[in-house]
Design a protein around this motif. Structure first.
Motif, PDB file in Angstrom:
ATOM      1  N   ALA A  18       0.841  -1.200   0.000  1.00 44.00           N
ATOM      2  CA  ALA A  18       0.000   0.000   0.000  1.00 44.00           C
ATOM      3  C   ALA A  18       0.874   1.248   0.000  1.00 44.00           C
ATOM      4  N   VAL A  19       0.325   2.318  -0.606  1.00 43.53           N
ATOM      5  CA  VAL A  19       1.026   3.600  -0.663  1.00 43.53           C
ATOM      6  C   VAL A  19       0.014   4.711  -0.416  1.00 43.53           C
ATOM      7  N   GLN A  20       0.371   5.661   0.435  1.00 42.07           N
ATOM      8  CA  GLN A  20      -0.427   6.873   0.626  1.00 42.07           C
ATOM      9  C   GLN A  20       0.461   8.048   0.250  1.00 42.07           C
ATOM     10  N   PRO A  21       0.050   8.863  -0.738  1.00 44.72           N
ATOM     11  CA  PRO A  21       0.878  10.011  -1.140  1.00 44.72           C
ATOM     12  C   PRO A  21       1.004  11.055  -0.031  1.00 44.72           C
ATOM     13  N   MET A  22       2.093  11.795  -0.074  1.00 48.34           N
ATOM     14  CA  MET A  22       2.324  12.899   0.848  1.00 48.34           C
ATOM     15  C   MET A  22       1.591  14.142   0.331  1.00 48.34           C
ATOM     16  N   SER A  23       1.047  14.959   1.251  1.00 48.95           N
ATOM     17  CA  SER A  23       0.369  16.197   0.869  1.00 48.95           C
ATOM     18  C   SER A  23       0.686  17.284   1.888  1.00 48.95           C
ATOM     19  N   PHE A  24       0.997  18.475   1.399  1.00 43.75           N
ATOM     20  CA  PHE A  24       1.231  19.615   2.281  1.00 43.75           C
ATOM     21  C   PHE A  24      -0.038  20.422   2.516  1.00 43.75           C
ATOM     22  N   SER A  62       1.585  13.117   6.011  1.00 40.51           N
ATOM     23  CA  SER A  62       2.804  12.452   5.578  1.00 40.51           C
ATOM     24  C   SER A  62       2.447  11.338   4.611  1.00 40.51           C
ATOM     25  N   GLY A  63       3.421  10.908   3.852  1.00 38.57           N
ATOM     26  CA  GLY A  63       3.239   9.755   2.984  1.00 38.57           C
ATOM     27  C   GLY A  63       3.387   8.478   3.792  1.00 38.57           C
ATOM     28  N   LEU A  64       2.970   7.376   3.211  1.00 40.16           N
ATOM     29  CA  LEU A  64       3.058   6.084   3.894  1.00 40.16           C
ATOM     30  C   LEU A  64       3.351   4.998   2.870  1.00 40.16           C
ATOM     31  N   ILE A  65       4.314   4.172   3.185  1.00 38.24           N
ATOM     32  CA  ILE A  65       4.589   2.976   2.401  1.00 38.24           C
ATOM     33  C   ILE A  65       4.419   1.793   3.343  1.00 38.24           C
ATOM     34  N   ARG A  66       3.527   0.895   3.001  1.00 40.47           N
ATOM     35  CA  ARG A  66       3.296  -0.312   3.806  1.00 40.47           C
ATOM     36  C   ARG A  66       3.858  -1.502   3.028  1.00 40.47           C
ATOM     37  N   VAL A  67       4.705  -2.284   3.692  1.00 40.65           N
ATOM     38  CA  VAL A  67       5.293  -3.459   3.055  1.00 40.65           C
ATOM     39  C   VAL A  67       4.933  -4.709   3.841  1.00 40.65           C
ATOM     40  N   ASN A  68       4.996  -5.833   3.160  1.00 37.05           N
ATOM     41  CA  ASN A  68       4.796  -7.127   3.803  1.00 37.05           C
ATOM     42  C   ASN A  68       6.125  -7.868   3.763  1.00 37.05           C
ATOM     43  N   SER A  69       6.637  -8.217   4.919  1.00 42.66           N
ATOM     44  CA  SER A  69       7.904  -8.930   5.014  1.00 42.66           C
ATOM     45  C   SER A  69       7.739 -10.095   5.982  1.00 42.66           C
ATOM     46  N   THR A  70       7.759 -11.308   5.444  1.00 42.92           N
ATOM     47  CA  THR A  70       7.594 -12.503   6.284  1.00 42.92           C
ATOM     48  C   THR A  70       8.895 -13.272   6.442  1.00 42.92           C
ATOM     49  N   THR A  71      10.007 -12.665   6.038  1.00 41.58           N
ATOM     50  CA  THR A  71      11.319 -13.288   6.169  1.00 41.58           C
ATOM     51  C   THR A  71      12.087 -12.610   7.292  1.00 41.58           C
ATOM     52  N   ALA A  72      12.268 -13.312   8.397  1.00 42.36           N
ATOM     53  CA  ALA A  72      13.031 -12.749   9.514  1.00 42.36           C
ATOM     54  C   ALA A  72      14.454 -12.455   9.052  1.00 42.36           C
ATOM     55  N   GLY A  73      14.955 -11.283   9.427  1.00 40.76           N
ATOM     56  CA  GLY A  73      16.298 -10.878   9.065  1.00 40.76           C
ATOM     57  C   GLY A  73      16.391 -10.118   7.752  1.00 40.76           C
ATOM     58  N   GLU A  74      15.283 -10.028   7.010  1.00 48.83           N
ATOM     59  CA  GLU A  74      15.299  -9.266   5.755  1.00 48.83           C
ATOM     60  C   GLU A  74      15.570  -7.793   6.076  1.00 48.83           C
ATOM     61  N   GLY A 113       5.319  -9.836   9.200  1.00 50.25           N
ATOM     62  CA  GLY A 113       4.350  -9.366   8.205  1.00 50.25           C
ATOM     63  C   GLY A 113       4.432  -7.884   7.929  1.00 50.25           C
ATOM     64  N   LEU A 114       3.297  -7.171   8.126  1.00 48.60           N
ATOM     65  CA  LEU A 114       3.189  -5.773   7.715  1.00 48.60           C
ATOM     66  C   LEU A 114       4.100  -4.834   8.504  1.00 48.60           C
ATOM     67  N   MET A 115       4.730  -3.933   7.760  1.00 49.29           N
ATOM     68  CA  MET A 115       5.566  -2.892   8.349  1.00 49.29           C
ATOM     69  C   MET A 115       5.213  -1.584   7.653  1.00 49.29           C
ATOM     70  N   GLU A 116       5.231  -0.467   8.395  1.00 54.41           N
ATOM     71  CA  GLU A 116       4.892   0.831   7.831  1.00 54.41           C
ATOM     72  C   GLU A 116       6.089   1.771   7.894  1.00 54.41           C
ATOM     73  N   PHE A 117       6.258   2.534   6.805  1.00 59.35           N
ATOM     74  CA  PHE A 117       7.309   3.532   6.707  1.00 59.35           C
ATOM     75  C   PHE A 117       6.648   4.864   6.386  1.00 59.35           C
ATOM     76  N   ASN A 118       6.790   5.834   7.286  1.00 64.68           N
ATOM     77  CA  ASN A 118       6.199   7.163   7.104  1.00 64.68           C
ATOM     78  C   ASN A 118       7.191   8.064   6.380  1.00 64.68           C
ATOM     79  N   ILE A 119       6.663   8.856   5.434  1.00 64.90           N
ATOM     80  CA  ILE A 119       7.503   9.682   4.575  1.00 64.90           C
ATOM     81  C   ILE A 119       7.206  11.162   4.823  1.00 64.90           C
TER      82      ILE A 119
END
Length: 147
Positions: A18-24, A62-74, A113-119
């Motif tokens: 998932a992606v949420q665009p950034m807006s001022f 802020s923007g948001l990038i949501r990723v799915n990571s099921t591999t420990a150590g990635e 699983g899901l991780m979020e990165f705020n932009i």
């Protein structure tokens, strides 16, 4: 205002879900020439005047990038451009400082699983600019490196 993504890494790596665009939002400059910041380094954020003046800001996120990571150590790393041009009203402004105003990376996945990165970023407004809609596109590379 856009947020474009590129993924990279080995097969079987995490994925962008998932992606949420950034807006001022809407900015009324007073006086013109302010620095407007979205500091999303600690989570979701809204824009505010960073320095100079008494500008008014309505809305934005802020923007948001949501990723799915099921591999420990990635290892997940966001790679930003140094700056992007913000165009509109016959003028160009600069949007920059993405790494210091976004979720810090690299991050090591626990495999849950899901991780979020705020932009976030810092918008440099030039003085004397007309009202209008301004737009920008950011290309963010999301790098997935498996252990």
């Amino acid at each position: 205002m856009g947020l474009f993504l590129m993924g990279g890494g080995r097969a079987g790596a995490g994925s962008i879900v998932a992606v949420q665009p950034m807006s001022f939002g809407t900015i009324i400059m007073d006086p013109a020439g302010d620095l407007i910041e979205i500091d999303a380094s600690s989570g979701a954020a809204t824009p505010h005047v960073y320095s100079s003046g008494r500008s008014y800001i309505n809305g934005g996120n802020s923007g948001l990038i949501r990723v799915n990571s099921t591999t420990a150590g990635e290892v997940i790393t966001l790679i930003f451009p140094a700056s992007v041009a913000v165009n509109g009203g016959g003028a160009t402004h600069t949007l920059e400082a993405f790494p210091t105003r976004s979720t810090a990376t690299p991050v090591i996945s626990t495999g849950s699983g899901l991780m979020e990165f705020n932009i976030g970023g810092l918008l440099r407004l030039r003085s004397g600019q007309p009202d209008g809609s301004y737009s920008f596109d950011i290309t963010v590379t999301v790098q997935f490196d498996n252990p």
